[in-house]
Motif scaffolding. Sequence first.
Motif, PDB file in Angstrom:
ATOM      1  N   ILE A   9      43.797  41.089  29.498  1.00 29.94           N
ATOM      2  CA  ILE A   9      43.799  39.769  28.988  1.00 29.94           C
ATOM      3  C   ILE A   9      43.929  39.278  30.205  1.00 29.94           C
ATOM      4  CG2 ILE A   9      45.140  38.002  29.398  1.00 29.94           C
ATOM      5  CD1 ILE A   9      46.916  39.568  26.941  1.00 29.94           C
ATOM      6  N   LEU A  10      42.727  38.847  30.689  1.00 33.17           N
ATOM      7  CA  LEU A  10      42.250  37.358  32.171  1.00 33.17           C
ATOM      8  C   LEU A  10      42.125  35.981  31.721  1.00 33.17           C
ATOM      9  CD1 LEU A  10      39.335  39.703  33.798  1.00 33.17           C
ATOM     10  CD2 LEU A  10      42.093  39.889  34.273  1.00 33.17           C
ATOM     11  N   ILE A  11      43.261  35.892  32.391  1.00 35.02           N
ATOM     12  CA  ILE A  11      42.560  33.997  32.736  1.00 35.02           C
ATOM     13  C   ILE A  11      42.003  33.951  33.694  1.00 35.02           C
ATOM     14  CG2 ILE A  11      43.611  31.766  32.530  1.00 35.02           C
ATOM     15  CD1 ILE A  11      45.690  32.544  30.814  1.00 35.02           C
ATOM     16  N   TRP A  53      37.801  40.196  41.898  1.00 37.79           N
ATOM     17  CA  TRP A  53      36.193  40.189  40.683  1.00 37.79           C
ATOM     18  C   TRP A  53      36.065  40.684  39.785  1.00 37.79           C
ATOM     19  CZ3 TRP A  53      33.313  35.604  41.035  1.00 37.79           C
ATOM     20  CH2 TRP A  53      33.890  34.633  42.067  1.00 37.79           C
ATOM     21  N   PHE A  54      35.892  40.317  38.806  1.00 34.82           N
ATOM     22  CA  PHE A  54      35.862  41.065  37.157  1.00 34.82           C
ATOM     23  C   PHE A  54      34.272  40.495  36.613  1.00 34.82           C
ATOM     24  CE2 PHE A  54      40.140  40.938  37.587  1.00 34.82           C
ATOM     25  CZ  PHE A  54      40.534  42.030  37.399  1.00 34.82           C
ATOM     26  N   ARG A  55      33.491  41.823  36.541  1.00 37.27           N
ATOM     27  CA  ARG A  55      32.850  41.598  35.893  1.00 37.27           C
ATOM     28  C   ARG A  55      32.614  41.419  34.284  1.00 37.27           C
ATOM     29  NH1 ARG A  55      28.039  45.143  38.952  1.00 37.27           N
ATOM     30  NH2 ARG A  55      27.452  44.306  41.079  1.00 37.27           N
ATOM     31  N   TYR A  77      39.452  32.412  29.396  1.00 38.05           N
ATOM     32  CA  TYR A  77      41.210  33.228  28.710  1.00 38.05           C
ATOM     33  C   TYR A  77      39.999  34.046  28.216  1.00 38.05           C
ATOM     34  CZ  TYR A  77      44.371  35.524  25.917  1.00 38.05           C
ATOM     35  OH  TYR A  77      45.498  36.619  25.123  1.00 38.05           O
ATOM     36  N   LEU A  78      40.069  35.949  28.506  1.00 37.63           N
ATOM     37  CA  LEU A  78      39.306  36.049  27.895  1.00 37.63           C
ATOM     38  C   LEU A  78      40.594  37.925  27.897  1.00 37.63           C
ATOM     39  CD1 LEU A  78      36.897  36.852  31.011  1.00 37.63           C
ATOM     40  CD2 LEU A  78      36.056  35.873  28.430  1.00 37.63           C
ATOM     41  N   GLU A  79      39.751  38.336  26.301  1.00 37.30           N
ATOM     42  CA  GLU A  79      40.710  39.682  25.489  1.00 37.30           C
ATOM     43  C   GLU A  79      39.758  41.090  26.063  1.00 37.30           C
ATOM     44  OE1 GLU A  79      43.372  39.744  22.804  1.00 37.30           O
ATOM     45  OE2 GLU A  79      44.370  37.796  23.556  1.00 37.30           O
ATOM     46  N   GLY A  80      39.886  42.197  26.606  1.00 34.76           N
ATOM     47  CA  GLY A  80      39.076  43.478  25.994  1.00 34.76           C
ATOM     48  C   GLY A  80      39.243  44.774  26.772  1.00 34.76           C
ATOM     49  N   ARG A  81      37.984  45.277  27.340  1.00 39.82           N
ATOM     50  CA  ARG A  81      38.932  46.651  27.844  1.00 39.82           C
ATOM     51  C   ARG A  81      37.986  47.109  29.031  1.00 39.82           C
ATOM     52  NH1 ARG A  81      36.124  48.181  22.001  1.00 39.82           N
ATOM     53  NH2 ARG A  81      34.661  48.066  23.512  1.00 39.82           N
ATOM     54  N   ALA A  97      32.663  48.226  40.746  1.00 40.36           N
ATOM     55  CA  ALA A  97      33.172  47.410  40.676  1.00 40.36           C
ATOM     56  C   ALA A  97      34.113  47.500  38.635  1.00 40.36           C
ATOM     57  CB  ALA A  97      32.042  45.796  39.954  1.00 40.36           C
ATOM     58  N   LEU A  98      35.214  46.058  39.062  1.00 40.09           N
ATOM     59  CA  LEU A  98      35.414  47.069  37.248  1.00 40.09           C
ATOM     60  C   LEU A  98      34.561  45.019  36.306  1.00 40.09           C
ATOM     61  CD1 LEU A  98      39.639  45.867  38.731  1.00 40.09           C
ATOM     62  CD2 LEU A  98      39.096  47.593  37.761  1.00 40.09           C
ATOM     63  N   ARG A  99      34.508  45.855  35.124  1.00 39.89           N
ATOM     64  CA  ARG A  99      33.449  46.192  34.088  1.00 39.89           C
ATOM     65  C   ARG A  99      34.722  45.259  32.582  1.00 39.89           C
ATOM     66  NH1 ARG A  99      28.461  44.166  33.537  1.00 39.89           N
ATOM     67  NH2 ARG A  99      27.681  45.203  35.265  1.00 39.89           N
ATOM     68  N   LEU A 100      35.002  43.913  32.126  1.00 44.26           N
ATOM     69  CA  LEU A 100      35.957  43.813  31.386  1.00 44.26           C
ATOM     70  C   LEU A 100      34.310  43.614  29.590  1.00 44.26           C
ATOM     71  CD1 LEU A 100      38.872  43.197  30.099  1.00 44.26           C
ATOM     72  CD2 LEU A 100      37.617  40.470  30.649  1.00 44.26           C
ATOM     73  N   ARG A 101      34.769  44.671  29.016  1.00 40.49           N
ATOM     74  CA  ARG A 101      33.339  44.293  27.834  1.00 40.49           C
ATOM     75  C   ARG A 101      34.682  43.149  27.112  1.00 40.49           C
ATOM     76  NH1 ARG A 101      30.778  47.118  23.860  1.00 40.49           N
ATOM     77  NH2 ARG A 101      30.204  46.358  21.928  1.00 40.49           N
ATOM     78  N   VAL A 102      33.939  42.322  26.832  1.00 41.32           N
ATOM     79  CA  VAL A 102      35.176  40.799  26.327  1.00 41.32           C
ATOM     80  C   VAL A 102      35.130  41.350  24.378  1.00 41.32           C
ATOM     81  CG1 VAL A 102      35.473  38.610  25.625  1.00 41.32           C
ATOM     82  CG2 VAL A 102      34.749  39.834  27.796  1.00 41.32           C
TER      83      VAL A 102
END
Length: 162
Positions: A9-11, A53-55, A77-81, A97-102
């Motif tokens: 979870i990211l904000i 930073w997240f992609r 607000y994002l949730e993902g893997r 880089a850290l990648r977030l699949r939303v």
Amino acid sequence: MARTFNKVILIGNLGRDPETRTLPSGAKVTEFSVATTESYTTRTGEKVEQTTWFRAEAWERLSDIASQYLKKGDQVYLEGRLRMEEFTDKEGNTRSALRLRVMELNLMGSGGRNEEGGFTPTTASTSSTPAPTAAATPAAPRPTTPVTPAFNSGSDEDDLPF
């Protein structure tokens, strides 16, 4: 084999406008960068801010929503893997880089302002059930005295209604 779980979870704030592309298969993906900032004070009393930073990538329906409503500077607000991605930059250096699949996206702050200047929260998810949204009007005030149910069994015994 042990069971594993990957949910983040990211904000944070968008660092650039989203970029959408369509793959040869016809699938749509929107990519954007999100920054989270942590601040703390060192033992010497120095205040430090650390930004990560997240992609992020949103697919299909979330891709449409992200490309339509998000812009640089918006808070989301994002949730993902989460996964680590390695790539080679323009100078030939190997970077990561850290990648977030939303999987869920919620617009926060000014990104959800309507024409009247009021806030209209927007929530989207990849699940088949609609995501809950907050009401745009304030909730009714709660009573200050406790409310007891108006159940009367017709006798003086402690009867339960089931």
